[in-house]
Scaffold this motif. Structure first.
Motif, PDB file in Angstrom:
ATOM      1  N   ILE A  65       0.832  -1.206   0.000  1.00 40.93           N
ATOM      2  CA  ILE A  65       0.000   0.000   0.000  1.00 40.93           C
ATOM      3  C   ILE A  65       0.866   1.255   0.000  1.00 40.93           C
ATOM      4  N   HIS A  66       1.923   1.249   0.815  1.00 40.96           N
ATOM      5  CA  HIS A  66       2.748   2.447   0.961  1.00 40.96           C
ATOM      6  C   HIS A  66       3.621   2.726  -0.254  1.00 40.96           C
ATOM      7  N   MET A  67       3.900   1.723  -1.068  1.00 40.87           N
ATOM      8  CA  MET A  67       4.625   1.977  -2.318  1.00 40.87           C
ATOM      9  C   MET A  67       3.862   2.982  -3.178  1.00 40.87           C
ATOM     10  N   ALA A  68       2.551   2.801  -3.255  1.00 33.48           N
ATOM     11  CA  ALA A  68       1.735   3.702  -4.073  1.00 33.48           C
ATOM     12  C   ALA A  68       1.433   5.007  -3.340  1.00 33.48           C
ATOM     13  N   GLU A  69       1.112   4.916  -2.052  1.00 28.59           N
ATOM     14  CA  GLU A  69       0.754   6.134  -1.323  1.00 28.59           C
ATOM     15  C   GLU A  69       1.914   7.123  -1.240  1.00 28.59           C
TER      16      GLU A  69
ATOM     17  N   CYS B 223       4.745   4.323  -7.335  1.00 23.99           N
ATOM     18  CA  CYS B 223       4.087   3.580  -8.407  1.00 23.99           C
ATOM     19  C   CYS B 223       2.604   3.913  -8.355  1.00 23.99           C
ATOM     20  N   GLU B 224       1.883   3.447  -9.349  1.00 22.57           N
ATOM     21  CA  GLU B 224       0.437   3.577  -9.355  1.00 22.57           C
ATOM     22  C   GLU B 224      -0.174   2.421  -8.551  1.00 22.57           C
TER      23      GLU B 224
ATOM     24  N   LEU C 169      14.010   0.288  -7.579  1.00 20.59           N
ATOM     25  CA  LEU C 169      13.303   0.921  -6.452  1.00 20.59           C
ATOM     26  C   LEU C 169      13.621   0.146  -5.165  1.00 20.59           C
ATOM     27  N   PRO C 170      14.861   0.163  -4.697  1.00 18.27           N
ATOM     28  CA  PRO C 170      15.205  -0.648  -3.522  1.00 18.27           C
ATOM     29  C   PRO C 170      14.446  -0.192  -2.270  1.00 18.27           C
ATOM     30  N   VAL C 171      13.674  -1.113  -1.695  1.00 20.22           N
ATOM     31  CA  VAL C 171      12.821  -0.812  -0.545  1.00 20.22           C
ATOM     32  C   VAL C 171      13.250  -1.662   0.650  1.00 20.22           C
ATOM     33  N   ASN C 172      13.450  -1.012   1.786  1.00 17.18           N
ATOM     34  CA  ASN C 172      13.741  -1.703   3.052  1.00 17.18           C
ATOM     35  C   ASN C 172      14.941  -2.641   2.917  1.00 17.18           C
TER      36      ASN C 172
END
Length: 380
Positions: A288-292, A296-297, A316-319
């Motif tokens: 959810i937070h990737m888009a918010e 991304c869409e 898009l390296p996350v965490n």
């Protein structure tokens, strides 16, 4: 006036029975001071918070009675982001030149057990089981996956990535990588979220030393710059932790408004971010937070995850340290752990988990009850 980050300190997350929560916070501060080449006597102020491990301002008993301003901050899981925002504004105002931010906690084993009355709710809300956040986040994830055509494959991939990243992070709690099948076949807790898709209450401490950017080169040859810090609460119509109902009119989540405010302050956009930390209380929350946060869409997450875009070597390296899933969540420290990790990445000091291609700009996002978000943007 710009704000620089000149010192980083972290007490390992997980379980440290030999240390109190306050001692873990003090250990993190000592490490941050050493990193900056400073002493506690050099600090003009401190902001910090903890949920279950005592008053942060009592750390002066461990570190020294110097008379500095020390303000306790408590803002749920967004405590770390809120503490950093307070320090950011204190320096930007010109009132102080140098200070410390700290977060720490030491939670009991098992789930958090909040009381409805403490959050302005009647007992019926707890009697339905919604005070247990595993239930709330599962329902929110279930609805989100349905509305945006995302399968459960996506939430498995988030957890798989998290535990791999944790396995190569020396300070993480969960340091065993788990396979896709181990996660997908683990015990169902709250549909669609399974055993290995939640973070756990934990212990740990994190601290930062900040200063007026004009002074930064006095202390370090590798300062980082806090280009934006924003904290926002919910609007009517956003469905957040401890929301007793869903309004007929749907509003943007506080993450959306905090993210937009931070990007505006920094004068950049999501496309300029090289490494990011997003609140991952559970696998669904990260999606959810990737888009918010604007990366991304809505509905694109599953494709990105399958492509490996959010892995350490992805676009898009996350965490990169495993996030909350691998580190657990000591509430007071979690948001500052995010900042610590992004700063380590921007310094190119992350070792085996280092993001390639010399990252220049990092992003952190923390989300807490009853619906508030904090966003920070940091650059070299």
């Amino acid at each position: 006036m710009d704000v620089a980050i000149i010192g980083l300190g972290l007490h390992p997350f997980g379980r440290s029975p030999e240390f109190t929560g306050q001692q873990q916070g003090a250990n993190a501060i000592r490490a941050a001071l050493a990193d900056a080449g400073l002493t506690w006597k050099d600090m003009q102020f401190a902001y910090g918070g903890s949920q279950d491990a005592g008053n942060a301002d009592a750390l002066v008993n461990e570190l020294g009675l110097t008379g500095l301003q020390f303000t306790n901050i408590w803002n749920g899981c967004a405590t770390g982001g809120s503490s950093l925002h307070a320090a950011y504004t204190a320096i930007k105002s010109g009132e102080y030149d140098i200070g410390c931010v700290v977060g720490f906690d030491k939670h009991s084993r098992g789930a958090f057990n909040p009381k409805p009355a403490d959050w302005g709710l009647d007992d019926w809300y707890g009697e339905t089981g919604m005070m247990l956040t595993t239930q709330f986040f599962a329902l929110k994830t279930q609805r989100y996956l349905h509305d945006h055509g995302i399968s459960e494959d996506a939430i498995v991939r988030v957890a798989e990535k998290a535990f791999f990243n944790g396995s190569i992070t020396p300070t993480a709690w969960r340091r065993q990588a788990l396979s896709y099948d181990e996660i997908a076949n683990s015990t169902m807790v709250s549909d669609p979220l399974r055993k290995y898709m939640f973070c756990s209450p934990a212990e740990g401490g994190a601290a930062l030393i900040l200063c007026n950017a004009k002074l930064a080169k006095r202390f370090t040859s590798k300062p980082l710059y806090l280009k934006a810090a924003a904290v926002r609460t919910r609007h009517y119509g956003s469905f957040e932790v401890f929301s007793p109902s869903q309004a007929m009119t749907v509003a943007d989540a506080p993450t959306v408004t905090a993210s937009k405010a931070a990007f505006e302050l920094a004068g950049i956009g999501p496309e300029d971010i090289d490494v990011m930390q997003l609140q991952d209380t559970d696998s669904g929350t990260e999606i959810i937070h990737m888009a918010e946060n604007g990366f991304c869409e809505h509905g694109e997450q599953e494709k990105l995850l399958r492509e490996g875009a959010t892995r350490i070597d992805g676009r898009l390296p996350v965490n990169t340290d495993g996030g909350c899933l691998a580190n657990g969540e000591p509430v007071g420290a979690s948001g500052l752990r995010q900042v610590y990790e992004v700063c380590v990445q921007l310094r190119n000091e992350a070792g085996e988990r280092q993001v390639p291609n010399n990252p220049q700009v990092g992003y952190t996002h923390v989300y807490g009850a009853p619906g508030l978000s904090g966003v920070n943007i940091i650059s070299r």
